[in-house]
Motif scaffolding. Structure first.
Motif, PDB file in Angstrom:
ATOM      1  N   ALA A  38       0.833  -1.211   0.000  1.00  0.00           N
ATOM      2  CA  ALA A  38       0.000   0.000   0.000  1.00  0.00           C
ATOM      3  C   ALA A  38       0.862   1.254   0.000  1.00  0.00           C
ATOM      4  O   ALA A  38       0.524   2.263  -0.602  1.00  0.00           O
ATOM      5  N   LYS A  39       2.003   1.183   0.665  1.00  0.00           N
ATOM      6  CA  LYS A  39       2.861   2.352   0.824  1.00  0.00           C
ATOM      7  C   LYS A  39       3.835   2.526  -0.331  1.00  0.00           C
ATOM      8  O   LYS A  39       4.351   3.617  -0.552  1.00  0.00           O
ATOM      9  N   GLY A  40       4.091   1.441  -1.042  1.00  0.00           N
ATOM     10  CA  GLY A  40       5.142   1.499  -2.062  1.00  0.00           C
ATOM     11  C   GLY A  40       6.493   1.684  -1.403  1.00  0.00           C
ATOM     12  O   GLY A  40       7.341   2.439  -1.862  1.00  0.00           O
TER      13      GLY A  40
ATOM     14  N   PRO B  20       4.026   1.794   9.756  1.00  0.00           N
ATOM     15  CA  PRO B  20       4.788   2.981   9.394  1.00  0.00           C
ATOM     16  C   PRO B  20       3.816   4.156   9.334  1.00  0.00           C
ATOM     17  O   PRO B  20       2.610   3.966   9.519  1.00  0.00           O
ATOM     18  N   SER B  21       4.314   5.344   9.077  1.00  0.00           N
ATOM     19  CA  SER B  21       3.428   6.477   8.840  1.00  0.00           C
ATOM     20  C   SER B  21       2.563   6.166   7.609  1.00  0.00           C
ATOM     21  O   SER B  21       3.015   5.508   6.675  1.00  0.00           O
ATOM     22  N   ALA B  22       1.311   6.682   7.630  1.00  0.00           N
ATOM     23  CA  ALA B  22       0.321   6.267   6.624  1.00  0.00           C
ATOM     24  C   ALA B  22       0.363   7.138   5.366  1.00  0.00           C
ATOM     25  O   ALA B  22      -0.659   7.624   4.902  1.00  0.00           O
ATOM     26  N   ASN B  23       1.572   7.304   4.822  1.00  0.00           N
ATOM     27  CA  ASN B  23       1.737   8.053   3.579  1.00  0.00           C
ATOM     28  C   ASN B  23       2.382   7.144   2.556  1.00  0.00           C
ATOM     29  O   ASN B  23       3.075   6.190   2.933  1.00  0.00           O
ATOM     30  N   THR B  24       2.174   7.431   1.271  1.00  0.00           N
ATOM     31  CA  THR B  24       2.925   6.663   0.288  1.00  0.00           C
ATOM     32  C   THR B  24       4.385   7.118   0.387  1.00  0.00           C
ATOM     33  O   THR B  24       4.668   8.243   0.792  1.00  0.00           O
TER      34      THR B  24
ATOM     35  N   ILE C 264       4.779  13.433   2.446  1.00  0.00           N
ATOM     36  CA  ILE C 264       4.761  13.979   3.808  1.00  0.00           C
ATOM     37  C   ILE C 264       3.914  13.079   4.712  1.00  0.00           C
ATOM     38  O   ILE C 264       2.858  12.600   4.295  1.00  0.00           O
ATOM     39  N   SER C 265       4.358  12.891   5.954  1.00  0.00           N
ATOM     40  CA  SER C 265       3.569  12.095   6.902  1.00  0.00           C
ATOM     41  C   SER C 265       2.249  12.803   7.208  1.00  0.00           C
ATOM     42  O   SER C 265       2.213  14.018   7.341  1.00  0.00           O
ATOM     43  N   PRO C 266       1.163  12.018   7.325  1.00  0.00           N
ATOM     44  CA  PRO C 266      -0.149  12.624   7.554  1.00  0.00           C
ATOM     45  C   PRO C 266      -0.415  12.914   9.021  1.00  0.00           C
ATOM     46  O   PRO C 266      -0.164  12.073   9.881  1.00  0.00           O
TER      47      PRO C 266
ATOM     48  N   ILE D 251       5.031  15.296  14.640  1.00  0.00           N
ATOM     49  CA  ILE D 251       6.119  14.635  13.910  1.00  0.00           C
ATOM     50  C   ILE D 251       6.317  13.244  14.513  1.00  0.00           C
ATOM     51  O   ILE D 251       5.856  12.961  15.625  1.00  0.00           O
ATOM     52  N   GLU D 252       7.019  12.374  13.777  1.00  0.00           N
ATOM     53  CA  GLU D 252       7.153  10.986  14.194  1.00  0.00           C
ATOM     54  C   GLU D 252       7.899  10.859  15.530  1.00  0.00           C
ATOM     55  O   GLU D 252       8.656  11.741  15.918  1.00  0.00           O
ATOM     56  N   SER D 253       7.717   9.697  16.145  1.00  0.00           N
ATOM     57  CA  SER D 253       8.300   9.430  17.457  1.00  0.00           C
ATOM     58  C   SER D 253       9.832   9.534  17.445  1.00  0.00           C
ATOM     59  O   SER D 253      10.476   9.286  16.425  1.00  0.00           O
TER      60      SER D 253
ATOM     61  N   ARG E 175      14.845   9.634   0.814  1.00  0.00           N
ATOM     62  CA  ARG E 175      14.362  11.000   0.966  1.00  0.00           C
ATOM     63  C   ARG E 175      12.949  10.921   1.531  1.00  0.00           C
ATOM     64  O   ARG E 175      12.084  10.236   1.021  1.00  0.00           O
ATOM     65  N   HIS E 176      12.719  11.634   2.608  1.00  0.00           N
ATOM     66  CA  HIS E 176      11.475  11.534   3.354  1.00  0.00           C
ATOM     67  C   HIS E 176      10.812  12.883   3.443  1.00  0.00           C
ATOM     68  O   HIS E 176      11.442  13.901   3.252  1.00  0.00           O
ATOM     69  N   TYR E 177       9.582  12.901   3.806  1.00  0.00           N
ATOM     70  CA  TYR E 177       8.905  14.120   4.251  1.00  0.00           C
ATOM     71  C   TYR E 177       8.987  15.242   3.215  1.00  0.00           C
ATOM     72  O   TYR E 177       9.114  16.401   3.563  1.00  0.00           O
TER      73      TYR E 177
HETATM   74 MG    MG Z   1       7.482   7.563   7.596  1.00  0.00          MG
END
Ligand code: MG
Ligand code: TXA
Length: 331
Positions: A51-53, A138-142, A146-148, A175-177, A225-227
């Motif tokens: 789902a996330k790729g 994981p965070s629920a973004n592809t 950006i993390s939702p 922001i993430e933990s 590369r994130h966010y």
């Molecule tokens: Mg993430």
């Protein structure tokens, strides 16, 4: 596939049966929304990556609903690790521990450690507790998005890829933990967050602070590369250079926006004509609002010019995300 947002009351039974059937469910936490599946079921966990790729060499965090569940996931938990757990859980922290044999390789990307997190958000806790199993998420973004921090962010990004999103409102932390590796000789922060190095040092005496090279080796996620917003983003070294960059973009016919704390542009001439997103008065508020501001900005503007939040405390945690989003570009 149809994607629906439901409150816990409307959607809990469905969420539990989806998890029991090896499917994914999006749920809110105090940090960001998570894309969850049964952490003890490798087929279910594979669906998260689909789902996330997401590249499958990037391990997932296992979420629990009670401290006692740690022993279902980890072994040889040190006294130091227990002290961190006692102090900060439930809350916005992930503790890396030696994994127990029943955690599938799909969760840990074949590492011999596992990331464990006990979220504080009421909806997360009730959802995980009702499932009765640890939830890998994981965070629920592809991947690379950006993390939702709202259910609507998730819907925008993941519509058609997940059946159910549990509504939990805007995430309080934003922001993430914080990730701390408690298997290292000296406990090492792999990802800074709302639980700061100062707070951890209080409990542990000594922690190794976030350091690019160590993090790449230990948290493989850091090498991607994130966010990243879909428009250009730069960090301004001062409010003056933010305004200068804004004018330069304007000359090039790019509609830019400055994002910073409420008082960021105070005392600078001509700012009334500048697009500005106010992140609030404090670093905690800025942290809560930063991803939402990036979501909003990328929809309307060609360039985001962001305040520099410095190198200390929560500021350093916010900068960690901003530096990734901007690819380190400074003006
Ligand atoms: Mg993430
Ligand atoms: O706040 C959060 O932690 C959110 C919410 C949903 O709980 N989750 C989250 O997950 O941010 P994700 O997958 O986007 O980021 C997890 C990070 C990745 O960088 C991964 O490499 C690292 O945690 N990680 C997971 N298990 C690890 C392990 N055993 N050793 C080192 N790093 C690990």
């Amino acid at each position: 596939m149809q994607t629906e947002i439901k409150t816990l009351q409307q959607g809990l039974d469905e969420a539990v049966s989806l998890i029991k059937n090896g499917d994914v469910v999006v749920f809110p936490t105090e940090t960001v929304y998570g894309l969850g599946a049964n952490a003890l079921d490798s087929n279910a966990v594979r669906k998260i990556f689909e789902a996330k790729g997401r590249p499958s060499d990037n391990p997932l965090i296992a979420h629990i609903a009670d401290i006692s569940w740690i022993d279902r996931l980890a072994k040889d938990v040190s006294e130091e690790a227990r002290a961190v757990i006692k102090e900060f859980m439930p809350g916005p922290i992930t503790v890396i521990l030696k994994k127990s044999d029943n955690v599938p390789d799909e969760v840990t990307a074949c590492l011999d450690t596992v990331g464990v997190r006990f979220p504080k958000h009421k909806v997360a806790r009730e959802f995980i507790k009702a499932c009765g199993v640890p939830i890998a998420a994981p965070s629920a973004n592809t991947s690379t998005k950006i993390s939702p921090t709202t259910a609507e962010h998730v819907l925008e990004d993941m519509r058609g890829k997940v059946p159910l999103i549990l509504q939990g409102g805007a995430c309080e932390v934003g922001i993430e933990s914080t990730i701390i590796d408690m298997t290292a000789d000296v406990p090492t922060i792999l990802r800074p967050g709302a639980i700061t190095q100062e707070m951890l040092a209080q409990v542990l005496g000594k922690v190794k602070t976030f350091d690019g090279k160590i993090v790449v080796a230990k948290a493989p996620g850091m090498k991607y590369r994130h966010y990243a917003p879909s428009c250009e983003m730069v960090v301004a070294k001062s409010a003056e250079s933010a305004v200068e960059e804004y004018r330069r973009q304007y000359k090039n016919k790019v509609d830019a926006v400055v994002i910073g704390k409420s008082n960021y542009l105070d005392g600078i001439e001509g700012v009334l004509k500048i697009n500005f997103i106010d992140l609030g008065d404090s670093d905690a508020e800025a942290m809560r609002n930063i991803y939402a501001a990036m979501h909003k900005a990328q929809e309307r503007y060609g360039c985001i010019i962001c305040q520099d939040f410095g190198e200390r405390g929560l500021g350093a945690s916010i900068m960690n995300r901003i530096n990734k989003a901007s690819g380190g570009k400074r003006v």
